[in-house]
Write a protein that holds these residues in place. Sequence first.
Motif, PDB file in Angstrom:
ATOM      1  N   UNK A  49      69.405  61.919  56.080  1.00  0.00           N
ATOM      2  CA  UNK A  49      70.039  61.135  56.707  1.00  0.00           C
ATOM      3  C   UNK A  49      70.164  61.121  57.984  1.00  0.00           C
ATOM      4  N   UNK A  50      69.246  61.735  58.399  1.00  0.00           N
ATOM      5  CA  UNK A  50      69.515  61.588  60.117  1.00  0.00           C
ATOM      6  C   UNK A  50      69.176  63.806  60.416  1.00  0.00           C
ATOM      7  N   UNK A  51      69.430  64.412  58.885  1.00  0.00           N
ATOM      8  CA  UNK A  51      70.104  65.727  59.342  1.00  0.00           C
ATOM      9  C   UNK A  51      68.721  66.617  58.360  1.00  0.00           C
ATOM     10  N   UNK A  52      68.795  67.822  59.217  1.00  0.00           N
ATOM     11  CA  UNK A  52      67.517  68.332  58.471  1.00  0.00           C
ATOM     12  C   UNK A  52      68.648  69.276  57.377  1.00  0.00           C
ATOM     13  N   UNK A  53      68.019  69.461  56.057  1.00  0.00           N
ATOM     14  CA  UNK A  53      68.089  69.717  54.500  1.00  0.00           C
ATOM     15  C   UNK A  53      67.626  70.411  54.177  1.00  0.00           C
ATOM     16  N   UNK A  54      66.008  70.949  54.452  1.00  0.00           N
ATOM     17  CA  UNK A  54      65.744  72.455  53.595  1.00  0.00           C
ATOM     18  C   UNK A  54      64.148  72.703  55.497  1.00  0.00           C
ATOM     19  N   UNK A  55      63.627  73.469  55.810  1.00  0.00           N
ATOM     20  CA  UNK A  55      63.300  73.888  55.769  1.00  0.00           C
ATOM     21  C   UNK A  55      62.057  75.140  55.540  1.00  0.00           C
ATOM     22  N   UNK A  56      60.795  75.381  56.154  1.00  0.00           N
ATOM     23  CA  UNK A  56      59.625  76.019  55.853  1.00  0.00           C
ATOM     24  C   UNK A  56      59.415  76.918  56.643  1.00  0.00           C
ATOM     25  N   UNK A  57      58.826  78.036  55.837  1.00  0.00           N
ATOM     26  CA  UNK A  57      58.937  78.795  56.986  1.00  0.00           C
ATOM     27  C   UNK A  57      57.294  79.744  56.016  1.00  0.00           C
ATOM     28  N   UNK A  58      56.078  80.044  56.514  1.00  0.00           N
ATOM     29  CA  UNK A  58      55.519  80.946  55.794  1.00  0.00           C
ATOM     30  C   UNK A  58      55.587  80.232  53.966  1.00  0.00           C
ATOM     31  N   UNK A  59      55.719  79.229  53.757  1.00  0.00           N
ATOM     32  CA  UNK A  59      55.607  78.764  52.560  1.00  0.00           C
ATOM     33  C   UNK A  59      56.645  79.273  51.893  1.00  0.00           C
ATOM     34  N   UNK A  60      57.648  79.548  52.025  1.00  0.00           N
ATOM     35  CA  UNK A  60      59.264  79.655  51.702  1.00  0.00           C
ATOM     36  C   UNK A  60      60.353  78.795  51.996  1.00  0.00           C
ATOM     37  N   UNK A  61      60.923  77.942  51.463  1.00  0.00           N
ATOM     38  CA  UNK A  61      62.242  77.462  51.081  1.00  0.00           C
ATOM     39  C   UNK A  61      63.231  77.928  51.624  1.00  0.00           C
ATOM     40  N   UNK A  62      63.749  77.058  53.256  1.00  0.00           N
ATOM     41  CA  UNK A  62      65.542  77.773  53.041  1.00  0.00           C
ATOM     42  C   UNK A  62      66.572  76.357  53.358  1.00  0.00           C
ATOM     43  N   UNK A  63      67.642  76.882  52.992  1.00  0.00           N
ATOM     44  CA  UNK A  63      67.945  75.116  52.942  1.00  0.00           C
ATOM     45  C   UNK A  63      68.614  75.751  54.898  1.00  0.00           C
ATOM     46  N   UNK A  64      69.436  74.306  55.185  1.00  0.00           N
ATOM     47  CA  UNK A  64      70.645  74.924  56.307  1.00  0.00           C
ATOM     48  C   UNK A  64      71.595  74.399  56.011  1.00  0.00           C
ATOM     49  N   UNK A  65      72.012  74.575  57.369  1.00  0.00           N
ATOM     50  CA  UNK A  65      74.328  74.455  57.051  1.00  0.00           C
ATOM     51  C   UNK A  65      74.435  73.528  56.759  1.00  0.00           C
ATOM     52  N   UNK A  66      73.527  72.405  57.110  1.00  0.00           N
ATOM     53  CA  UNK A  66      73.965  71.149  57.101  1.00  0.00           C
ATOM     54  C   UNK A  66      73.558  70.958  55.077  1.00  0.00           C
ATOM     55  N   UNK A  67      72.614  71.494  54.444  1.00  0.00           N
ATOM     56  CA  UNK A  67      72.994  71.606  52.758  1.00  0.00           C
ATOM     57  C   UNK A  67      74.116  72.457  52.011  1.00  0.00           C
ATOM     58  N   UNK A  68      74.299  73.957  52.961  1.00  0.00           N
ATOM     59  CA  UNK A  68      75.061  74.827  52.321  1.00  0.00           C
ATOM     60  C   UNK A  68      76.198  73.773  52.494  1.00  0.00           C
ATOM     61  N   UNK A  69      76.622  73.129  53.266  1.00  0.00           N
ATOM     62  CA  UNK A  69      77.997  72.715  53.584  1.00  0.00           C
ATOM     63  C   UNK A  69      78.443  71.456  52.058  1.00  0.00           C
ATOM     64  N   UNK A  70      76.983  70.919  51.580  1.00  0.00           N
ATOM     65  CA  UNK A  70      77.754  70.050  50.669  1.00  0.00           C
ATOM     66  C   UNK A  70      77.284  71.228  49.058  1.00  0.00           C
ATOM     67  N   UNK A  71      76.016  71.692  49.173  1.00  0.00           N
ATOM     68  CA  UNK A  71      76.404  72.953  48.789  1.00  0.00           C
ATOM     69  C   UNK A  71      76.738  74.433  48.939  1.00  0.00           C
ATOM     70  N   UNK A  72      77.545  74.386  49.331  1.00  0.00           N
ATOM     71  CA  UNK A  72      78.815  75.825  49.433  1.00  0.00           C
ATOM     72  C   UNK A  72      78.216  77.350  48.677  1.00  0.00           C
ATOM     73  N   UNK A  73      77.719  77.331  47.400  1.00  0.00           N
ATOM     74  CA  UNK A  73      77.998  78.088  46.385  1.00  0.00           C
ATOM     75  C   UNK A  73      76.735  78.091  46.105  1.00  0.00           C
ATOM     76  N   UNK A  74      75.322  77.715  47.077  1.00  0.00           N
ATOM     77  CA  UNK A  74      74.199  77.714  46.352  1.00  0.00           C
ATOM     78  C   UNK A  74      73.422  78.745  46.645  1.00  0.00           C
ATOM     79  N   UNK A  75      74.059  79.621  47.892  1.00  0.00           N
ATOM     80  CA  UNK A  75      73.501  81.384  48.025  1.00  0.00           C
ATOM     81  C   UNK A  75      74.582  82.459  47.972  1.00  0.00           C
TER      82      UNK A  75
END
Length: 581
Positions: A49-75
């Motif tokens: 949906x034109x927003x970055x939802x996840x990013x991967x660095x050194x084979x580790x997945x991280x959520x973006x703030x856009x994803x955390x705004x939808x799932x604020x209790x994810x972390x």
Amino acid sequence: RRKLRSEVAAAFPTLSTEQLAELVPNKEELNVIKIHSHKGEAITVYMNHRNPILFEAEKVLYPTVYTLWVYPDLLPAFTTWPPVLQKLAGGADLMLPGVVVPPSGLPRVQRGTLCAVTLLGSRAPVAVGVATMSTEEMLAAGMKGKGFAVLHTHLDHLWEYGDKSSPPTLAPLVTDSAAKESAGDEEELQGKEPGSSCSPEPQQHVDIRALSLKDRDTCAELLGKEELPESRAAEPAEHASTEDQQEAEDSRTPQEQMDALFIQCFFHALKCKVKKSDLPLLTSTFLGSHMVSCCPAGKQLDIKKSSYKKFSKFLQCMQHQRILQVKELSKGVESIVDVDWKHPDIKAFAVPEEFSSASAAQDSKSEDREKVYHAPEIIPLYGVSTKMIPLFQESGHRKGSILSSNEVRNIIINYVKSNELVDETNKNFVKVNAILCDCLLDKSEQDEISHLKWDELLSRCLERLQPLHQVTFSGQEPVVRKGNIEPIDISIAQRSSNKKVTIIKNLELYGLDPQCVANTLQQKVQASATISPAPGAKDRVQVQIQGNQIHHLAKMLLEEYQLPRKYIQGLEKAPKLGRKK
């Protein structure tokens, strides 16, 4: 896509099957882009949906703030103060003194746990980081030292890849005891008048760029303060009395008052002082010349007494709001390169009453300065000299009569025809009679030349007339001056330490203000420009600017001012643009 969904499920086991399907949909478009961090690390970004939802660095997945705004209790989330966001967005890690310890205690995490960072008063995460120590270690260290290595924040470059939306308003979770206390407070407040009530609502975090003067306390409130800018105080609410307003202003600390003064002078300067043609504008000039002139009588701007401490930090805050753009055009020197004059904050700003009349006068002067320059119309003219009187008296002209080149041509043609001087054998030649001989031939030529071609006859005639020129500026009466108009003279001079300077003369003859030209050049090339009296020319000045700036000068005179090239002398001295090896 199936592999990504399984990786997300493994990384974030709290996500339900439905949430996992929403985050990584089966049929909707999912884009993958590769970017590099400032350290050169390769980052894989997943877009939905034109927003970055996840990013991967050194084979580790991280959520973006856009994803955390939808799932604020994810972390697990740790709370910090609103002013810290600006530091985090600038690349800082989250230090433990900046972490707010809630009454219920800190979330239990281990070293290396992925965590979210929220602002006090809102559950919407604004940053993602990795804990550098466990919760027990944090408490044992007395909440001192680095707590989290921040990887991504709201307002950073990764956030800019999306729709740049603001964090949603998510109220903090209220415990049972806190709910009972707030319910009791509400019961007490119900007996009070609505006008005197002061609701103890928790402070809500608002995206800096979404603020306007109507709903925003100053940028300093984003730094954890509760204050009103003077620009807003100048427009009190309908039910607020002047006394209440004055009392509220007096209750602010000196630092809060200085922040409000900077906000007021900033918007005042952008609205009334700075024009688009002034850009790029040195930040030091903007503060020293424009903002200082907007400071109310009896007050003085002092950035050291504000919460910003540095003017660059103040402008960075304004840049986060998308009001202006600051760039370092030369090493160590910052300039304002763009201003959004349509920004609601600038539009909504009301100039204080004490500046209204002065501002109106300034606006009229600014309009005069901002009038579009029109190159003057220059027409060469000719005056009848004493020696040429015999040739022109037949047509009724006397000494000093002013003629155009076409009029001179017609008079000569009529004279030749009326005196039957056209050669019968070759009509391209004209016979030279006694008057033409005296007026057009030198003494050494009088015995040798008996015929002249038409072109030579006319050119000799124009050469022996007195040169004049007529200059007509836009909206003004024509002015006739003696001699040929001097061209704008551009030269290069050598100064001490083998430094070159560009010198421009005769700008006044073409209706150009040397000071305005100097200011414009200074802003375009970011070099020092000065005005000094022109040697050997009374009531004229010359512009001197550091370096060989003929390329910039030629572009300005020929393209912007539309001056004919024949009236500019010295353009050939521009530096040659060779290939860089």
